[in-house]
Design an enzyme around this catalytic site. Structure first.
Site, PDB file in Angstrom:
ATOM      1  N   LYS A  13      13.503  -2.660  -5.329  1.00 20.32           N
ATOM      2  CA  LYS A  13      13.608  -1.264  -5.797  1.00 20.32           C
ATOM      3  C   LYS A  13      13.137  -0.286  -4.713  1.00 20.32           C
ATOM      4  O   LYS A  13      13.825   0.670  -4.390  1.00 20.32           O
ATOM      5  CB  LYS A  13      12.774  -1.056  -7.074  1.00 20.32           C
ATOM      6  N   ARG A  88       8.235   2.140 -17.475  1.00 15.35           N
ATOM      7  CA  ARG A  88       8.052   0.693 -17.451  1.00 15.35           C
ATOM      8  C   ARG A  88       7.793   0.130 -18.842  1.00 15.35           C
ATOM      9  O   ARG A  88       7.499  -1.059 -18.983  1.00 15.35           O
ATOM     10  CB  ARG A  88       6.855   0.384 -16.568  1.00 15.35           C
ATOM     11  N   ARG A 127       6.248 -10.005   1.401  1.00 13.47           N
ATOM     12  CA  ARG A 127       6.283  -8.528   1.477  1.00 13.47           C
ATOM     13  C   ARG A 127       5.104  -7.979   2.291  1.00 13.47           C
ATOM     14  O   ARG A 127       3.971  -8.416   2.119  1.00 13.47           O
ATOM     15  CB  ARG A 127       6.233  -7.947   0.064  1.00 13.47           C
ATOM     16  N   ARG A 161      -0.131  -6.556  -0.119  1.00 17.00           N
ATOM     17  CA  ARG A 161      -0.768  -6.011  -1.330  1.00 17.00           C
ATOM     18  C   ARG A 161      -1.659  -7.061  -1.987  1.00 17.00           C
ATOM     19  O   ARG A 161      -1.317  -8.235  -2.005  1.00 17.00           O
ATOM     20  CB  ARG A 161       0.312  -5.563  -2.324  1.00 17.00           C
ATOM     21  N   ARG A 172       2.834 -10.251 -13.570  1.00 17.74           N
ATOM     22  CA  ARG A 172       3.725  -9.088 -13.499  1.00 17.74           C
ATOM     23  C   ARG A 172       5.114  -9.411 -14.042  1.00 17.74           C
ATOM     24  O   ARG A 172       5.763  -8.569 -14.658  1.00 17.74           O
ATOM     25  CB  ARG A 172       3.776  -8.557 -12.061  1.00 17.74           C
TER      26      ARG A 172
HETATM   27  P1  ADP Z   1       6.520  -3.742  -7.885  1.00 16.91           P
HETATM   28  O1  ADP Z   1       7.066  -3.009  -6.697  1.00 16.91           O
HETATM   29  O2  ADP Z   1       6.053  -5.102  -7.508  1.00 16.91           O
HETATM   30  O3  ADP Z   1       7.453  -3.732  -9.042  1.00 16.91           O
HETATM   31  P2  ADP Z   1       4.866  -1.408  -8.248  1.00 16.91           P
HETATM   32  O4  ADP Z   1       4.456  -1.012  -6.879  1.00 16.91           O
HETATM   33  O5  ADP Z   1       5.959  -0.642  -8.889  1.00 16.91           O
HETATM   34  O6  ADP Z   1       5.190  -2.969  -8.283  1.00 16.91           O
HETATM   35  O7  ADP Z   1       3.606  -1.356  -9.215  1.00 16.91           O
HETATM   36  C1  ADP Z   1       2.374  -1.951  -8.850  1.00 16.91           C
HETATM   37  C2  ADP Z   1       1.410  -1.865 -10.027  1.00 16.91           C
HETATM   38  O8  ADP Z   1       1.160  -0.477 -10.346  1.00 16.91           O
HETATM   39  C3  ADP Z   1       1.930  -2.472 -11.337  1.00 16.91           C
HETATM   40  O9  ADP Z   1       1.697  -3.884 -11.411  1.00 16.91           O
HETATM   41  C4  ADP Z   1       1.103  -1.693 -12.372  1.00 16.91           C
HETATM   42  O10 ADP Z   1      -0.230  -2.177 -12.442  1.00 16.91           O
HETATM   43  C5  ADP Z   1       1.054  -0.301 -11.749  1.00 16.91           C
HETATM   44  N1  ADP Z   1       2.184   0.547 -12.211  1.00 16.91           N
HETATM   45  C6  ADP Z   1       3.199   1.037 -11.450  1.00 16.91           C
HETATM   46  N2  ADP Z   1       4.049   1.766 -12.216  1.00 16.91           N
HETATM   47  C7  ADP Z   1       3.548   1.739 -13.483  1.00 16.91           C
HETATM   48  C8  ADP Z   1       3.971   2.282 -14.719  1.00 16.91           C
HETATM   49  N3  ADP Z   1       5.090   3.012 -14.833  1.00 16.91           N
HETATM   50  N4  ADP Z   1       3.202   2.033 -15.809  1.00 16.91           N
HETATM   51  C9  ADP Z   1       2.071   1.340 -15.738  1.00 16.91           C
HETATM   52  N5  ADP Z   1       1.622   0.764 -14.592  1.00 16.91           N
HETATM   53  C10 ADP Z   1       2.343   0.962 -13.468  1.00 16.91           C
HETATM   54  P1  ADP Z   2      10.252  -3.828  -5.510  1.00 18.47           P
HETATM   55  O1  ADP Z   2      10.015  -2.383  -5.151  1.00 18.47           O
HETATM   56  O2  ADP Z   2      11.356  -4.017  -6.492  1.00 18.47           O
HETATM   57  O3  ADP Z   2       8.998  -4.522  -5.934  1.00 18.47           O
HETATM   58  P2  ADP Z   2      10.604  -4.213  -2.620  1.00 18.47           P
HETATM   59  O4  ADP Z   2      11.604  -3.192  -2.228  1.00 18.47           O
HETATM   60  O5  ADP Z   2       9.181  -3.940  -2.273  1.00 18.47           O
HETATM   61  O6  ADP Z   2      10.753  -4.577  -4.196  1.00 18.47           O
HETATM   62  O7  ADP Z   2      11.077  -5.599  -1.979  1.00 18.47           O
HETATM   63  C1  ADP Z   2      10.325  -6.802  -2.151  1.00 18.47           C
HETATM   64  C2  ADP Z   2      10.385  -7.614  -0.844  1.00 18.47           C
HETATM   65  O8  ADP Z   2      11.727  -8.109  -0.676  1.00 18.47           O
HETATM   66  C3  ADP Z   2      10.078  -6.818   0.420  1.00 18.47           C
HETATM   67  O9  ADP Z   2       9.359  -7.646   1.303  1.00 18.47           O
HETATM   68  C4  ADP Z   2      11.448  -6.452   0.983  1.00 18.47           C
HETATM   69  O10 ADP Z   2      11.427  -6.323   2.407  1.00 18.47           O
HETATM   70  C5  ADP Z   2      12.277  -7.656   0.569  1.00 18.47           C
HETATM   71  N1  ADP Z   2      13.694  -7.321   0.285  1.00 18.47           N
HETATM   72  C6  ADP Z   2      14.183  -6.199  -0.311  1.00 18.47           C
HETATM   73  N2  ADP Z   2      15.525  -6.257  -0.429  1.00 18.47           N
HETATM   74  C7  ADP Z   2      15.893  -7.463   0.081  1.00 18.47           C
HETATM   75  C8  ADP Z   2      17.172  -8.126   0.247  1.00 18.47           C
HETATM   76  N3  ADP Z   2      18.320  -7.562  -0.152  1.00 18.47           N
HETATM   77  N4  ADP Z   2      17.146  -9.358   0.805  1.00 18.47           N
HETATM   78  C9  ADP Z   2      15.989  -9.936   1.205  1.00 18.47           C
HETATM   79  N5  ADP Z   2      14.775  -9.365   1.071  1.00 18.47           N
HETATM   80  C10 ADP Z   2      14.719  -8.140   0.526  1.00 18.47           C
END
Ligand code: ADP
Ligand code: ADP
Length: 219
Positions: A13, A88, A127, A161, A172
């Site tokens: 994302k 979420r 990541r 992270r 998660r």
């Molecule tokens: P990921 O990229 O792995 O999906 P995020 O960076 O979006 O994770 O979120 C990291 C953490 O921040 C989540 O595990 C949660 O604890 C918190 N968080 C982020 N967005 C929300 C939300 N909309 N509601 C509640 N907690 C959130």
């Molecule tokens: P999210 O925000 O959904 O948690 P991220 O954008 O942080 O996901 O991506 C998670 C990990 O996967 C990062 O290390 C990123 O560089 C990698 N990644 C993202 N898109 C791709 C893809 N199309 N193929 C392989 N790795 C990817």
């Protein structure tokens, strides 16, 4: 355009949001990035959020919704935004709808990124994020920086992270299935959802996303 991105942790994302926001000239609003920046600055909001983010649970709605609304009130979001990681759960989706209704605007689409769980685990394990700007995302093998450990864009140090460990990813993913997936049906009932596969290269997924959003816009 007003768009919501959904997908499991590690779906890509944040990565896609960087490109989509640029292509569509709208701000990328990530609640995860906002929490991390508050935590690293030691704000009161950050102190409230940390116990939840570090264990992989959702930060309570009252904190999250207020923070998201404050960000949406900023001038750059007046004409559009790309929300990443918010809403979420159903409570947050309903709060967002009420907020948009008040402004007399609507969402244009909800982009749902689909990716198998074993791929999610591999993506999260490698990541790395930039400590300086928080927004640039790398992967040690799939999307490595030009110089190991250094952000290509701003030269900041890359870090892993504290919630990107296997046990926390499992929490998660469970939270995603139980709390976040129901919002997909909620938005399907409003005919807003476009689902694409998040497999393939970053560029391939961006192209698929742009096509899907083009389709969403013309509905
Ligand atoms: P990921 O990229 O792995 O999906 P995020 O960076 O979006 O994770 O979120 C990291 C953490 O921040 C989540 O595990 C949660 O604890 C918190 N968080 C982020 N967005 C929300 C939300 N909309 N509601 C509640 N907690 C959130
Ligand atoms: P999210 O925000 O959904 O948690 P991220 O954008 O942080 O996901 O991506 C998670 C990990 O996967 C990062 O290390 C990123 O560089 C990698 N990644 C993202 N898109 C791709 C893809 N199309 N193929 C392989 N790795 C990817």
């Amino acid at each position: 355009m007003r768009i919501v991105l959904v997908g499991p942790p590690g779906a890509g994302k944040g990565t896609q949001a960087q490109y989509l926001a640029k292509n569509l000239s709208i701000p990328h609003i990530s609640t995860g990035d906002l929490f991390r920046s508050n935590i690293s600055q030691g704000t009161a909001l950050g102190r409230k959020a940390q116990e939840y983010t570090s264990s992989g649970r959702l930060v309570p709605d009252e904190v999250t919704i207020a923070m998201a609304k404050d960000r949406l009130e900023e001038a750059d979001a007046a004409e559009g935004f790309l929300l990443d990681g918010f809403p979420r759960n159903l409570g947050q989706a309903e709060a967002l709808d009420a907020y948009l209704r008040d402004k007399d605007v609507t969402l244009d689409g909800v982009l749902d990124l689909e990716v198998p769980e074993d791929e999610v685990v591999k993506r999260i394990a490698g990541r790395r994020l930039c400590r300086k700007d928080g927004a640039h995302v790398y992967h040690v093998s799939y999307n490595p920086p030009k110089t190991e450990g250094v952000c290509d864009v701003c030269g900041g140090e890359l870090y892993q992270r504290d919630d990107d460990t296997e046990d926390k990813v499992r929490v998660r993913l469970e939270v995603y299935h139980s709390e976040t997936e129901p919002i997909i049906d909620y938005y399907k009932a409003q005919d807003l959802v476009v689902t694409i596969s998040a497999l393939g290269t970053v560029d391939e997924v961006t192209r698929r996303a742009m096509e899907a959003l083009g389709a969403a816009e013309s509905v």
